[in-house]
Write a protein that holds these residues in place. Structure first.
Motif, PDB file in Angstrom:
ATOM      1  N   ALA A  67      84.477 -32.030  17.563  1.00  0.00           N
ATOM      2  CA  ALA A  67      84.983 -32.530  18.926  1.00  0.00           C
ATOM      3  C   ALA A  67      84.919 -32.040  20.063  1.00  0.00           C
ATOM      4  O   ALA A  67      84.542 -30.847  19.861  1.00  0.00           O
ATOM      5  CB  ALA A  67      86.706 -33.380  18.549  1.00  0.00           C
ATOM      6  N   ARG A  68      84.465 -33.191  20.674  1.00  0.00           N
ATOM      7  CA  ARG A  68      84.129 -32.454  21.829  1.00  0.00           C
ATOM      8  C   ARG A  68      85.988 -32.601  22.999  1.00  0.00           C
ATOM      9  O   ARG A  68      86.254 -33.325  24.266  1.00  0.00           O
ATOM     10  CB  ARG A  68      83.474 -33.449  23.792  1.00  0.00           C
ATOM     11  N   ALA A 121      92.338 -26.770  24.280  1.00  0.00           N
ATOM     12  CA  ALA A 121      91.593 -27.902  23.006  1.00  0.00           C
ATOM     13  C   ALA A 121      92.456 -28.630  21.728  1.00  0.00           C
ATOM     14  O   ALA A 121      93.218 -27.612  21.675  1.00  0.00           O
ATOM     15  CB  ALA A 121      90.102 -27.256  22.632  1.00  0.00           C
ATOM     16  N   LYS A 122      92.045 -29.483  20.988  1.00  0.00           N
ATOM     17  CA  LYS A 122      92.690 -29.353  20.185  1.00  0.00           C
ATOM     18  C   LYS A 122      91.421 -29.261  19.117  1.00  0.00           C
ATOM     19  O   LYS A 122      90.971 -29.448  18.845  1.00  0.00           O
ATOM     20  CB  LYS A 122      92.501 -30.800  19.935  1.00  0.00           C
ATOM     21  N   TRP A 123      93.047 -28.608  18.015  1.00  0.00           N
ATOM     22  CA  TRP A 123      92.251 -27.509  16.845  1.00  0.00           C
ATOM     23  C   TRP A 123      91.992 -28.627  15.576  1.00  0.00           C
ATOM     24  O   TRP A 123      93.092 -28.915  15.686  1.00  0.00           O
ATOM     25  CB  TRP A 123      92.708 -26.537  16.808  1.00  0.00           C
ATOM     26  N   ASP A 153      85.550 -31.202  31.467  1.00  0.00           N
ATOM     27  CA  ASP A 153      86.284 -31.640  30.755  1.00  0.00           C
ATOM     28  C   ASP A 153      84.456 -32.268  29.239  1.00  0.00           C
ATOM     29  O   ASP A 153      83.277 -32.134  29.368  1.00  0.00           O
ATOM     30  CB  ASP A 153      86.626 -32.757  30.908  1.00  0.00           C
ATOM     31  N   GLY A 154      85.768 -32.668  28.271  1.00  0.00           N
ATOM     32  CA  GLY A 154      84.581 -32.797  27.298  1.00  0.00           C
ATOM     33  C   GLY A 154      83.558 -31.585  26.879  1.00  0.00           C
ATOM     34  O   GLY A 154      82.720 -31.458  26.066  1.00  0.00           O
ATOM     35  N   LEU A 155      84.342 -30.279  26.716  1.00  0.00           N
ATOM     36  CA  LEU A 155      84.091 -29.657  26.012  1.00  0.00           C
ATOM     37  C   LEU A 155      84.086 -29.350  24.594  1.00  0.00           C
ATOM     38  O   LEU A 155      84.781 -29.716  23.871  1.00  0.00           O
ATOM     39  CB  LEU A 155      84.172 -27.860  26.541  1.00  0.00           C
ATOM     40  N   LYS A 156      83.189 -28.621  23.633  1.00  0.00           N
ATOM     41  CA  LYS A 156      84.106 -28.180  22.146  1.00  0.00           C
ATOM     42  C   LYS A 156      85.169 -27.282  22.676  1.00  0.00           C
ATOM     43  O   LYS A 156      85.641 -26.897  23.087  1.00  0.00           O
ATOM     44  CB  LYS A 156      82.263 -27.616  21.661  1.00  0.00           C
ATOM     45  N   LEU A 157      84.857 -26.333  21.569  1.00  0.00           N
ATOM     46  CA  LEU A 157      85.652 -24.960  21.514  1.00  0.00           C
ATOM     47  C   LEU A 157      85.588 -23.509  22.579  1.00  0.00           C
ATOM     48  O   LEU A 157      84.176 -23.625  23.267  1.00  0.00           O
ATOM     49  CB  LEU A 157      86.128 -24.124  20.407  1.00  0.00           C
TER      50      LEU A 157
END
Length: 295
Positions: A277-278, A267-269, A9-13
């Motif tokens: 965002a991460r 991810a949330k785009w 978790d907490g990654l970028k794309l």
């Protein structure tokens, strides 16, 4: 299907997942990394040469890693990681039009790379939600391509009219390539000739929002529905299974000891600032059929 568990978790794309030697490898966009993670969540950053920002990855039959850099200019190289860790040119892709996107490598050492033919991030930022036209009719759009890179490094552009080419997969008999045409909402199949060239274009499944894909032993494809769910679709378009998420799946990969774990890059785009965002996650969920083919 069963709710997916979070591995990271907490990654970028997160993109371009590949199962290799007991771990899931993926590209961490915005961080310039390749990360490898076990099914239990233990992970490490795979060392690459300084300045190499990996966009998509694959392996040659001898185990050497291929990397398409995010910004391959000025020389458009496809890079290869040697056994000692050094990065060397594998092929010059500078003659191909536009940006590069996805890579898949077959068991003979042939690689296929695709690209959208236009600047995707700029295009997405300028989309007008009130415009009723299909994305393929918006200003700035150009058809994408698939190119074949043979084992000797020669590059042959194959297809010139792909509506934003995305994930690709090759069947285990190396006779069919399937590609996501994201802007057309279809999975498209081609027959593969003995010399690696593509013929007999046809629709595998329609009515989707396909991105990164993988194949299972039942002949089905895992991909994205276009919303916040990963779907397993049969040839012809029937949805066989769904995994509902709280964010968009960008790519999927089957792996694990028996090939029956579906790994999801989600991810949330945010089109205006996609790498800030991460919200990126690597998720895992049991799958009904094992992985086959390439990647």
């Amino acid at each position: 299907m069963t709710n997916a568990r979070i591995l990271l978790d907490g990654l970028k794309l997160v993109e371009s997942p590949r199962w290799h030697e007991g771990r899931l490898w993926f590209c961490h966009w915005g961080a310039g990394e390749v990360i490898a993670v076990t099914p239990e969540g233990a992970h490490e950053v795979v060392p690459l040469a300084e300045g190499v920002d990996p966009h998509t990855i694959g392996w040659l039959p001898d185990g050497r890693l291929l990397v398409v850099p995010k910004n391959p200019e000025p020389d458009g190289r496809l890079l290869r990681r040697e056994a000692d860790g050094t990065m060397v040119p594998h092929a010059d892709l500078s003659a191909l039009p536009g940006d590069l996107n996805e890579l898949v490598v077959d068991g003979r050492g042939n690689a296929y790379v695709n690209g959208p033919g236009f600047a995707f991030l700029e295009f997405i930022k300028n989309i007008n939600p009130a415009d009723p036209r299909p994305l393929t009719e918006r200003p700035g759009y150009r058809p994408g391509f698939i190119a074949l890179i043979r084992a000797d490094g020669t590059v042959v552009q194959q297809e010139h009219d792909i509506a934003f080419p995305n994930g690709m997969a090759i069947t285990p008999d190396e006779r069919t390539l399937i590609i996501s045409e994201s802007f057309a909402g279809v999975l498209t199949a081609f027959d593969i000739e003995p010399d690696g060239t593509l013929i007999n274009r046809r629709t595998f499944a329609a009515g989707l929002g396909p991105d990164g894909i993988c194949l299972d032993e039942d002949g089905a494809v895992w991909t994205s529905s276009g919303g916040n769910e990963a779907v397993r679709v049969a040839e012809g378009g029937k949805i066989l299974d769904r995994v509902e998420l709280d964010r968009a799946p960008f790519a999927v990969m089957l792996g694990g000891a028996d090939g029956r774990t579906l790994f999801i890059c989600a991810a949330k785009w945010d089109a205006q600032d996609p790498f800030a965002a991460r919200t990126g996650q690597i998720l895992a969920v049991p799958a009904p059929a094992a992985h086959v083919g390439y990647p």
